[in-house]
Enzyme design. Structure first.
Site, PDB file in Angstrom:
ATOM      1  N   LYS A 138      19.047 -15.420  41.799  1.00 52.44           N
ATOM      2  CA  LYS A 138      18.961 -14.129  42.485  1.00 52.44           C
ATOM      3  C   LYS A 138      18.336 -13.093  41.552  1.00 52.44           C
ATOM      4  CE  LYS A 138      23.053 -14.518  45.434  1.00 52.44           C
ATOM      5  NZ  LYS A 138      22.354 -14.496  46.718  1.00 52.44           N
ATOM      6  N   ARG A 165      27.019 -22.932  52.218  1.00 52.16           N
ATOM      7  CA  ARG A 165      27.067 -23.927  53.288  1.00 52.16           C
ATOM      8  C   ARG A 165      27.333 -25.330  52.746  1.00 52.16           C
ATOM      9  NH1 ARG A 165      21.089 -22.447  55.234  1.00 52.16           N
ATOM     10  NH2 ARG A 165      21.860 -20.436  54.496  1.00 52.16           N
TER      11      ARG A 165
HETATM   12  N1  BES Z   1      26.293 -15.243  49.025  1.00 51.22           N
HETATM   13  C1  BES Z   1      25.004 -15.195  49.586  1.00 51.22           C
HETATM   14  C2  BES Z   1      24.909 -14.371  50.853  1.00 51.22           C
HETATM   15  C3  BES Z   1      25.165 -12.895  50.710  1.00 51.22           C
HETATM   16  C4  BES Z   1      24.115 -12.005  50.639  1.00 51.22           C
HETATM   17  C5  BES Z   1      26.450 -12.403  50.699  1.00 51.22           C
HETATM   18  C6  BES Z   1      24.352 -10.655  50.549  1.00 51.22           C
HETATM   19  C7  BES Z   1      26.689 -11.042  50.584  1.00 51.22           C
HETATM   20  C8  BES Z   1      25.643 -10.171  50.520  1.00 51.22           C
HETATM   21  C9  BES Z   1      24.539 -16.631  49.933  1.00 51.22           C
HETATM   22  O1  BES Z   1      25.026 -17.627  49.112  1.00 51.22           O
HETATM   23  C10 BES Z   1      23.066 -16.641  49.797  1.00 51.22           C
HETATM   24  O2  BES Z   1      22.585 -16.494  48.711  1.00 51.22           O
HETATM   25  N2  BES Z   1      22.362 -16.840  50.905  1.00 51.22           N
HETATM   26  C11 BES Z   1      20.955 -16.880  50.895  1.00 51.22           C
HETATM   27  C12 BES Z   1      20.508 -18.005  51.811  1.00 51.22           C
HETATM   28  C13 BES Z   1      19.061 -18.306  51.711  1.00 51.22           C
HETATM   29  C14 BES Z   1      18.733 -18.906  50.371  1.00 51.22           C
HETATM   30  C15 BES Z   1      18.686 -19.245  52.825  1.00 51.22           C
HETATM   31  C16 BES Z   1      20.445 -15.544  51.414  1.00 51.22           C
HETATM   32  O3  BES Z   1      21.071 -14.979  52.304  1.00 51.22           O
HETATM   33  O4  BES Z   1      19.449 -15.061  50.883  1.00 51.22           O
HETATM   34 MN    MN Z   2      23.839 -17.929  47.390  1.00 47.96          MN
END
Ligand code: BES
Ligand code: MN
Ligand code: ZN
Length: 484
Positions: free
Chosen positions: A264, A338
């Site tokens: 991230k 997931r």
């Molecule tokens: N924990 C995050 C989702 C999230 C984003 C929670 C903002 C709280 C606030 C999750 O694990 C994630 O990183 N999801 C990705 C999925 C993507 C790689 C398909 C996302 O939402 O960018």
């Molecule tokens: Mn994530």
């Protein structure tokens, strides 16, 4: 809890608390307010006339009169209220009182004549507890605020139940607010176990060996990159009389989510200690369930892990195998939730529950779609979805139904495995929900709380301060109670 809510038969003006709280409705003092005003020789009415306090909903005005302090709470217009407005008013009252360091306040039982004093006592007490929460243990002085609220002409048992519910919400908020260097998967399991012991729940906690032996290859892939070991947590509530109805709650428990090798960016990593808000919600809900003792069996599952980078971490392009035998191609290590949930859902399914409600901070896509205050509700089973939505409405938590659009399932097709862990950007929250549904073998509902699970600013949290919100505890408890 440092906030306590009691009830009294007396009216606000008859109580001897140093602070009295009364409502302003349609720009005028409530009946309780007028009684208090005459006791104070019209001082409140006088000030109301002189100032421009309109009594807009949720606004407050503090009057430090010579004999006592008065807090006026605007309830907006004369008509058209919902019971939930009483809860929201309670939040505003608690905030005003905690900010002022007041130790005891007698509060009018708002709108009791309209909704009945039992219902308003419950809603008001909930609001007072929720709004009085603070997390300041790591700041100088570091004690939670202490305040005692007395609901005038209130109904005691309702306030007491609100206290049990609030205890679960406080517990969940604390878990979310703890920094990730303190609350790693091991510590999360320790706290869940300690709560279970106190509350009279059964707890089972599994470590790395058992996780691998059970074939939870998707969960293990995410977990193995961290020096902090994963913990799989199962909590069991058995009702006093054995019940045929069995419910399962599953919560996402990433105590920190760096994204892994699909790292991230720094701004997006902030608040990722809150990536276990779903776990906190189910653990908090179990504490309340243990206290309220509904006649149904409830099991909670959390696959706690930390998504980190190291020589042991999983990669993009890896193919992993979940507990139900399905293989998954990893196309993005940041779609880790997931993967942990796939195995948690497969594990939960083994007990053959009548329904699974799963809650997770799953996708940024859902935040884009619904914003920070509304959770996405994805129902693989329509009736179950409606039931969860109804429970959320009663609890005052905002959820909105999203489609489980089968046409998007093909986005998850993989060239090398049974499915891929991500598709494309469009409808990302829906794809995530479809992915999860592949692992749940019971009527299934998924709540995406990526928005409401954590509030970066207090303005985005209707029931309390910035940080962990405890979102979902009240909905899950309500849903469980509705199954009785
Ligand atoms: N924990 C995050 C989702 C999230 C984003 C929670 C903002 C709280 C606030 C999750 O694990 C994630 O990183 N999801 C990705 C999925 C993507 C790689 C398909 C996302 O939402 O960018
Ligand atoms: Mn994530
Ligand atoms: Zn995550």
């Amino acid at each position: 809890m440092a906030i306590r809510v009691k009830t009294t038969r007396r009216k606000v003006f008859e109580h001897d608390a140093p602070m009295r709280v009364v409502a302003v409705l349609g720009g005028r003092l409530s009946e309780e307010g007028r009684l208090l005003d005459s006791e104070l020789d019209g001082a409140i009415g006088q000030i109301l006339k002189e100032t421009k306090f309109k009594g807009e909903f949720g606004t407050t005005m503090h009057l430090p009169l010579p004999r006592l302090q008065v807090l006026l709470v605007g309830l907006g217009r004369l008509r058209g209220h919902r019971l939930g407005d009483v809860r929201l008013a309670g939040v505003r009252v608690a905030e005003a009182i905690v900010e002022r360091g007041v130790r005891e306040a007698a509060v009018e039982n708002f709108l009791a004549a309209r909704f009945g004093k039992r219902e308003t006592s419950r809603a008001l007490a909930e609001g007072l507890y929720l709004g009085g929460y603070r997390f300041n243990k790591y700041q100088g002085g570091g004690k939670p605020p202490r305040a005692r609220f007395v609901i005038a002409q209130g109904y005691g048992p309702a306030a007491e139940q609100a206290g049990q519910l609030a205890a679960g919400v406080y517990f969940a908020r604390d878990l979310v607010n703890e920094p990730p260097n303190v609350l790693n998967p091991v510590e999360l399991a320790r706290r869940a176990e300690a709560m279970a012991r106190e509350a009279g729940l059964e707890a089972r906690v599994l470590g790395p060996e058992e996780i691998q032996e059970l074939g939870m290859g998707a969960y293990w892939a995410v977990a193995k990159g961290s020096d902090n070991e994963p913990r799989f947590i199962e909590l069991v509530y058995r009702p006093p009389q054995p019940s045929a109805r069995r419910l399962a709650l599953v919560g996402k428990g990433l105590t920190f989510d760096t994204g892994g090798y699909s790292l991230k960016p720094p701004e997006a990593m902030k608040t990722m200690k809150g990536d276990m808000a779903g776990a906190a919600a189910v653990i908090g809900a179990m504490q309340v369930v243990a206290a309220l003792k509904p006649p149904v069996e409830v099991r909670a599952y959390v696959a706690a892990a930390e998504n980190m980078i190291s020589g042991h971490a999983y990669r993009v392009d890896d193919v992993i195998r979940a507990m139900n035998g399905k293989t998954i191609e990893v196309l993005n290590t940041d779609a880790e939730g997931r993967l942990t949930l796939a195995d948690a859902l497969a594990y939960a399914s083994r007990a053959e529950p009548d329904a699974i409600v799963e809650i997770s901070t799953l996708t940024g896509s859902c935040v884009v779609a619904l914003g920070r205050e509304v959770a996405g509700l994805f129902a693989a089973d329509e009736a179950l979805g409606r039931g969860v939505q109804r429970a959320a409405e009663a609890a005052g938590e905002k959820v909105w139904p999203m489609p489980m659009e089968e046409a998007y399932r093909r986005k998850l097709n993989s060239k090398v495995a049974d499915l891929a862990n991500v598709g494309d950007r469009n409808g990302g929250a829906i794809q995530a929900a479809l992915f999860l549904a592949e692992f749940a073998e019971a009527p299934f509902v998924h709540l995406d709380i990526a928005g409401p699970g954590f509030a970066p600013a207090a303005e985005e949290h209707p029931y309390g301060p910035a940080g962990g919100t405890g979102f979902g505890v009240r909905t899950l408890v309500q849903w469980v109670l509705d199954q009785a």
